[in-house]
Design a protein around this motif. Sequence first.
Motif, PDB file in Angstrom:
ATOM      1  N   LYS A  72       1.911 -19.652 -22.678  1.00 46.23           N
ATOM      2  CA  LYS A  72       0.615 -18.998 -22.448  1.00 46.23           C
ATOM      3  C   LYS A  72       0.491 -18.582 -20.987  1.00 46.23           C
ATOM      4  N   CYS A  73       0.914 -19.452 -20.097  1.00 45.64           N
ATOM      5  CA  CYS A  73       0.895 -19.127 -18.669  1.00 45.64           C
ATOM      6  C   CYS A  73       1.902 -18.030 -18.353  1.00 45.64           C
ATOM      7  N   ALA A  74       3.049 -18.060 -19.036  1.00 42.42           N
ATOM      8  CA  ALA A  74       4.091 -17.053 -18.787  1.00 42.42           C
ATOM      9  C   ALA A  74       3.608 -15.652 -19.168  1.00 42.42           C
ATOM     10  N   TYR A  75       2.774 -15.542 -20.204  1.00 45.68           N
ATOM     11  CA  TYR A  75       2.250 -14.228 -20.587  1.00 45.68           C
ATOM     12  C   TYR A  75       1.342 -13.669 -19.489  1.00 45.68           C
ATOM     13  N   ARG A  76       0.564 -14.528 -18.836  1.00 47.98           N
ATOM     14  CA  ARG A  76      -0.256 -14.079 -17.695  1.00 47.98           C
ATOM     15  C   ARG A  76       0.637 -13.631 -16.554  1.00 47.98           C
ATOM     16  N   ILE A  77       1.708 -14.369 -16.351  1.00 46.28           N
ATOM     17  CA  ILE A  77       2.642 -14.025 -15.278  1.00 46.28           C
ATOM     18  C   ILE A  77       3.346 -12.703 -15.578  1.00 46.28           C
ATOM     19  N   GLU A  78       3.606 -12.451 -16.857  1.00 46.21           N
ATOM     20  CA  GLU A  78       4.196 -11.158 -17.236  1.00 46.21           C
ATOM     21  C   GLU A  78       3.288 -10.009 -16.823  1.00 46.21           C
ATOM     22  N   SER A  79       1.984 -10.184 -17.003  1.00 47.27           N
ATOM     23  CA  SER A  79       1.028  -9.164 -16.572  1.00 47.27           C
ATOM     24  C   SER A  79       1.012  -9.032 -15.049  1.00 47.27           C
ATOM     25  N   LEU A  80       1.071 -10.169 -14.359  1.00 48.83           N
ATOM     26  CA  LEU A  80       1.120 -10.120 -12.895  1.00 48.83           C
ATOM     27  C   LEU A  80       2.372  -9.385 -12.417  1.00 48.83           C
ATOM     28  N   ASN A  81       3.476  -9.646 -13.085  1.00 44.81           N
ATOM     29  CA  ASN A  81       4.726  -8.990 -12.712  1.00 44.81           C
ATOM     30  C   ASN A  81       4.625  -7.481 -12.880  1.00 44.81           C
ATOM     31  N   GLY A  82       3.874  -7.041 -13.901  1.00 46.23           N
ATOM     32  CA  GLY A  82       3.686  -5.606 -14.093  1.00 46.23           C
ATOM     33  C   GLY A  82       2.958  -4.962 -12.922  1.00 46.23           C
ATOM     34  N   HIS A  83       2.063  -5.700 -12.290  1.00 48.20           N
ATOM     35  CA  HIS A  83       1.321  -5.145 -11.153  1.00 48.20           C
ATOM     36  C   HIS A  83       2.180  -5.053  -9.901  1.00 48.20           C
ATOM     37  N   LEU A  84       3.293  -5.773  -9.876  1.00 50.47           N
ATOM     38  CA  LEU A  84       4.198  -5.648  -8.729  1.00 50.47           C
ATOM     39  C   LEU A  84       4.848  -4.270  -8.682  1.00 50.47           C
ATOM     40  N   TYR A  85       5.090  -3.694  -9.870  1.00 56.75           N
ATOM     41  CA  TYR A  85       5.800  -2.424  -9.952  1.00 56.75           C
ATOM     42  C   TYR A  85       4.900  -1.290 -10.434  1.00 56.75           C
ATOM     43  N   ALA A  86       3.585  -1.505 -10.417  1.00 52.44           N
ATOM     44  CA  ALA A  86       2.652  -0.481 -10.893  1.00 52.44           C
ATOM     45  C   ALA A  86       2.726   0.760  -9.996  1.00 52.44           C
ATOM     46  N   ASP A  87       2.537   1.944 -10.607  1.00 58.34           N
ATOM     47  CA  ASP A  87       2.566   3.198  -9.855  1.00 58.34           C
ATOM     48  C   ASP A  87       1.345   3.319  -8.945  1.00 58.34           C
ATOM     49  N   ILE A  88       0.209   2.821  -9.441  1.00 60.91           N
ATOM     50  CA  ILE A  88      -1.026   2.899  -8.651  1.00 60.91           C
ATOM     51  C   ILE A  88      -1.205   1.577  -7.917  1.00 60.91           C
ATOM     52  N   GLN A  89      -1.126   1.617  -6.596  1.00 64.52           N
ATOM     53  CA  GLN A  89      -1.288   0.427  -5.775  1.00 64.52           C
ATOM     54  C   GLN A  89      -2.492   0.616  -4.854  1.00 64.52           C
ATOM     55  N   ALA A  90      -3.235  -0.462  -4.660  1.00 65.12           N
ATOM     56  CA  ALA A  90      -4.404  -0.383  -3.778  1.00 65.12           C
ATOM     57  C   ALA A  90      -3.960  -0.277  -2.323  1.00 65.12           C
ATOM     58  N   LYS A  91      -4.839   0.257  -1.515  1.00 62.75           N
ATOM     59  CA  LYS A  91      -4.538   0.379  -0.096  1.00 62.75           C
ATOM     60  C   LYS A  91      -4.505  -0.998   0.559  1.00 62.75           C
ATOM     61  N   ARG A  92      -3.835  -1.048   1.721  1.00 61.28           N
ATOM     62  CA  ARG A  92      -3.679  -2.308   2.424  1.00 61.28           C
ATOM     63  C   ARG A  92      -5.023  -2.945   2.786  1.00 61.28           C
ATOM     64  N   GLU A  93      -5.985  -2.089   3.257  1.00 65.42           N
ATOM     65  CA  GLU A  93      -7.258  -2.649   3.684  1.00 65.42           C
ATOM     66  C   GLU A  93      -8.039  -3.258   2.521  1.00 65.42           C
ATOM     67  N   ILE A  94      -7.848  -2.724   1.307  1.00 61.73           N
ATOM     68  CA  ILE A  94      -8.522  -3.289   0.135  1.00 61.73           C
ATOM     69  C   ILE A  94      -7.874  -4.617  -0.257  1.00 61.73           C
ATOM     70  N   ARG A  95      -6.546  -4.656  -0.238  1.00 54.21           N
ATOM     71  CA  ARG A  95      -5.840  -5.886  -0.590  1.00 54.21           C
ATOM     72  C   ARG A  95      -6.132  -7.001   0.403  1.00 54.21           C
ATOM     73  N   SER A  96      -6.183  -6.638   1.680  1.00 56.13           N
ATOM     74  CA  SER A  96      -6.290  -7.657   2.717  1.00 56.13           C
ATOM     75  C   SER A  96      -7.567  -8.493   2.603  1.00 56.13           C
ATOM     76  N   LYS A  97      -8.593  -7.946   1.956  1.00 56.75           N
ATOM     77  CA  LYS A  97      -9.868  -8.664   1.875  1.00 56.75           C
ATOM     78  C   LYS A  97      -9.783  -9.910   0.992  1.00 56.75           C
ATOM     79  N   ILE A  98      -8.858  -9.898   0.020  1.00 59.14           N
ATOM     80  CA  ILE A  98      -8.704 -11.097  -0.835  1.00 59.14           C
ATOM     81  C   ILE A  98      -7.281 -11.631  -0.770  1.00 59.14           C
ATOM     82  N   GLN A  99      -6.485 -11.122   0.152  1.00 62.79           N
ATOM     83  CA  GLN A  99      -5.071 -11.496   0.216  1.00 62.79           C
ATOM     84  C   GLN A  99      -4.873 -12.998   0.387  1.00 62.79           C
ATOM     85  N   GLU A 100      -5.536 -13.584   1.365  1.00 64.64           N
ATOM     86  CA  GLU A 100      -5.286 -14.984   1.677  1.00 64.64           C
ATOM     87  C   GLU A 100      -5.734 -15.904   0.542  1.00 64.64           C
TER      88      GLU A 100
END
Length: 448
Positions: free
Chosen positions: A304-332
Amino acid sequence: MDLECASQETVKQGLLARGWPPIKGFSKHVKTKVLEFFSLLIKLGQDDPRRVVHSLKAGLALTLVSLFYYYQPLYKSFGVSAMWAVITVVVVFEFSVGATLGKGVNRGLATLLAGGLAVAAHQLANLSGRIGEPIVLGIFVFLQAAVSTFVRFCPQIKARYDYGLLIFILTFSLISISGFRDDEVLELVHKRLLTVLIGGSTCVIISVLVFPVWAGQDLHNLIASNMEKLGIFLEGFGDEYFKMPEDGESKEDRPFLQGYKSVLDSKTNEDALANFARWEPRHGRFQFRHPWKQYLKIGALTRKCAYRIESLNGHLYADIQAKREIRSKIQETCTTMSMESGKALKELSMAIKTMVKPLAADIHIENSKSSVKNLDTLLKSGLWDDETDLLEVVPVATVASLLIDVVTCTAEIAESVNELATMLKFEVVEPTVSPEKPETGQPKIGIS
């Protein structure tokens, strides 16, 4: 005449010249395939040397039961029925002790029960006279085959006794039919049962005494290994996701991010190992009635946890990526959630391997839950203004949501591992990590 001979010789040379390249190419192709095949065999042995040992054990078992044919006094006692011992070894001898023992017990009990019922059916059929005997035998064969085949559809029966029912149908039918032409039906049953028991016993003894492979141990290691793979991914996910492409190498070059994929398809293997483990006697740290169902529960939560991780892995290679300033607000905060969940899973994996209570994992889970509360507070405070493009916010928000799900799944896995630790009375060892919660760089919030 000389010109004609020269012409024929020229034609032969031309045919040979045209035919030789295909023959040479085919020979080269066959040679390549043979080399590839032997390379595959070598790789199979290197990946798991137990496969080589198992092959030698199977050869030893077959050689021993073949003595019924090679040794004349034994052959006089059993005759052609000795072949059943050889057949039993071929079909019963499996890779693990549990699988071999399960098949051996199924075959032995099924042969005994089917032989006894077939003798009873034969005696009843004899009472109906020579004309009615085949009719009565036919009815018995039909009824037992129909009932046994229907029972095989029951999931609980199919999981553990399907092979036994198959042998029951076969043995009852063979003895019933043979008994119609051979009055020595009791001798037939006796020889069949004895040779099956000898063949099955040979398999079990060699499987247990010669470099045994325990299905329970394999299941134990598989469950722990699966959790460790998820932990490795989560420990590295935060840094990889929030790193922009120009910051370093491509994400595809990180093999540790792909290790979790084997967890997604592990259900069939886990179910089979748990089924085999139930047949195994006590060995090492594993009792006869070891709580294998709890291992399956942990395995299900891990997938069950691995299926969530599969979705997370998809976001690593997604074509649409958020800008750095947007990511940085919740990065830490997100990085802490991912890192702490990964550490918790690795601690849980180590706890199962060493059979020690996972006290350190509880600390990491509390840290990840604290980060979830921090994230919730940040989102409610309004991180993005009205001019922010919603399409750029959605991927980051989705990743944050998936990480929250991962934290929840990790807590559920920890609860199941703690249940297993209680059942098996895991050893208590004080954790080596500090219970202090890590700094997240976010505002301090009270935790109710």
